[in-house]
Design a protein around this motif. Structure first.
Motif, mmCIF file in Angstrom:
data_model
loop_
_atom_site.group_PDB
_atom_site.id
_atom_site.type_symbol
_atom_site.label_atom_id
_atom_site.label_comp_id
_atom_site.label_asym_id
_atom_site.label_seq_id
_atom_site.Cartn_x
_atom_site.Cartn_y
_atom_site.Cartn_z
ATOM 1 N N SER A 193 -8.756 -10.753 -2.773
ATOM 2 C CA SER A 193 -9.464 -11.498 -1.741
ATOM 3 C C SER A 193 -8.518 -12.520 -1.135
ATOM 4 O O SER A 193 -7.584 -12.990 -1.776
ATOM 5 C CB SER A 193 -10.697 -12.189 -2.324
ATOM 6 O OG SER A 193 -10.320 -13.091 -3.346
ATOM 7 N N TYR B 281 -6.655 0.304 1.291
ATOM 8 C CA TYR B 281 -6.440 -0.856 2.155
ATOM 9 C C TYR B 281 -7.754 -1.333 2.763
ATOM 10 O O TYR B 281 -7.935 -2.533 2.992
ATOM 11 C CB TYR B 281 -5.443 -0.510 3.251
ATOM 12 C CG TYR B 281 -4.061 -0.274 2.723
ATOM 13 C CD1 TYR B 281 -3.592 1.008 2.452
ATOM 14 C CD2 TYR B 281 -3.206 -1.344 2.462
ATOM 15 C CE1 TYR B 281 -2.328 1.223 1.947
ATOM 16 C CE2 TYR B 281 -1.939 -1.140 1.965
ATOM 17 C CZ TYR B 281 -1.505 0.145 1.702
ATOM 18 O OH TYR B 281 -0.248 0.340 1.203
ATOM 19 N N ILE C 113 -4.676 -10.837 3.333
ATOM 20 C CA ILE C 113 -3.931 -9.682 2.876
ATOM 21 C C ILE C 113 -3.848 -8.656 3.987
ATOM 22 O O ILE C 113 -4.777 -8.527 4.785
ATOM 23 C CB ILE C 113 -4.601 -9.053 1.620
ATOM 24 C CG1 ILE C 113 -3.823 -7.836 1.134
ATOM 25 C CG2 ILE C 113 -6.052 -8.735 1.873
ATOM 26 C CD1 ILE C 113 -4.341 -7.247 -0.141
ATOM 27 N N SER C 114 -2.728 -7.954 4.028
ATOM 28 C CA SER C 114 -2.576 -6.857 4.978
ATOM 29 C C SER C 114 -1.845 -5.720 4.287
ATOM 30 O O SER C 114 -1.377 -5.865 3.155
ATOM 31 C CB SER C 114 -1.789 -7.324 6.203
ATOM 32 O OG SER C 114 -0.407 -7.387 5.905
ATOM 33 N N SER C 115 -1.744 -4.622 4.972
ATOM 34 C CA SER C 115 -1.048 -3.465 4.416
ATOM 35 C C SER C 115 0.442 -3.740 4.232
ATOM 36 O O SER C 115 1.128 -2.998 3.551
ATOM 37 C CB SER C 115 -1.246 -2.252 5.310
ATOM 38 O OG SER C 115 -0.714 -2.497 6.596
ATOM 39 N N GLN D 200 -10.597 -1.425 1.311
ATOM 40 C CA GLN D 200 -11.339 -2.165 0.296
ATOM 41 C C GLN D 200 -10.506 -3.274 -0.345
ATOM 42 O O GLN D 200 -10.983 -3.944 -1.265
ATOM 43 C CB GLN D 200 -11.820 -1.204 -0.801
ATOM 44 C CG GLN D 200 -12.758 -0.123 -0.307
ATOM 45 C CD GLN D 200 -14.055 -0.697 0.233
ATOM 46 O OE1 GLN D 200 -14.604 -1.669 -0.292
ATOM 47 N NE2 GLN D 200 -14.544 -0.115 1.322
ATOM 48 N N ASN D 201 -9.266 -3.458 0.124
ATOM 49 C CA ASN D 201 -8.367 -4.456 -0.480
ATOM 50 C C ASN D 201 -8.292 -4.293 -1.994
ATOM 51 O O ASN D 201 -8.370 -5.266 -2.760
ATOM 52 C CB ASN D 201 -8.819 -5.881 -0.140
ATOM 53 C CG ASN D 201 -8.507 -6.261 1.290
ATOM 54 O OD1 ASN D 201 -7.736 -5.578 1.967
ATOM 55 N ND2 ASN D 201 -9.096 -7.338 1.760
ATOM 56 N N THR D 202 -8.133 -3.066 -2.412
ATOM 57 C CA THR D 202 -8.148 -2.762 -3.841
ATOM 58 C C THR D 202 -6.941 -1.908 -4.211
ATOM 59 O O THR D 202 -6.583 -0.984 -3.475
ATOM 60 C CB THR D 202 -9.440 -2.015 -4.221
ATOM 61 O OG1 THR D 202 -10.571 -2.837 -3.873
ATOM 62 C CG2 THR D 202 -9.480 -1.733 -5.714
ATOM 63 N N ARG E 205 -3.609 2.547 -3.533
ATOM 64 C CA ARG E 205 -4.216 1.415 -2.844
ATOM 65 C C ARG E 205 -5.248 1.912 -1.840
ATOM 66 O O ARG E 205 -5.043 2.921 -1.170
ATOM 67 C CB ARG E 205 -3.144 0.587 -2.107
ATOM 68 C CG ARG E 205 -2.230 -0.166 -3.019
ATOM 69 C CD ARG E 205 -1.183 -0.928 -2.252
ATOM 70 N NE ARG E 205 -1.740 -2.034 -1.469
ATOM 71 C CZ ARG E 205 -0.991 -2.892 -0.796
ATOM 72 N NH1 ARG E 205 0.322 -2.768 -0.793
ATOM 73 N NH2 ARG E 205 -1.548 -3.888 -0.108
#
Length: 119
Positions: free
Chosen positions: A25, A73, A28-30, A75-77, A71
């Motif tokens: 959380s 991206y 954040i980016s790729s 879901q930022n997971t 990853r």
């Protein structure tokens, strides 16, 4: 504020599999690189695998062919699929994220998740 929360650890028998998750959380980016580390009692922290925007860039010999990082991206997971687990894989597993200040990426750490493999 960036936060990483790992989950999915537990007690398994040798030869079994586990899927670890790490939800990030904050900003954040790729373009942010991520990594998985582990630390067993009395041992140095070990880098397991790294992932940049271009894909997997490193996999330790100790887990190559058994552990796979991925990853999501959207879901930022980040995930760590662990197959054919061995007793020597017993450790606390951490995910990390980098913002260009460190390599391997380790600017922020999660709290860790315990993995215990019985023989």
């Amino acid at each position: 504020q960036v936060q990483l929360v790992e989950s999915g650890g537990g007690l398994v028998q040798a030869g079994e599999s586990l899927l670890l998750s790490c939800v990030v959380s904050g900003s954040i980016s790729s373009l942010n690189s991520m990594a998985w580390y582990r630390q067993a009692p009395g041992m140095q922290r070990e880098l397991l695998t790294t992932c940049t925007s271009t894909g997997i860039t490193y996999s330790a010999d100790s887990v190559k062919g058994r552990f796979t990082m991925a990853r999501d991206y959207a879901q930022n997971t980040a995930y760590l699929q662990m197959d054919n687990l061995k007793p020597e894989d017993t450790a606390v597993y951490y995910c990390t994220i980098g913002y260009g200040g460190t390599w391997p990426p380790r600017d922020y750490w999660g709290q860790g998740t315990q993995v215990t493999v019985s023989s």
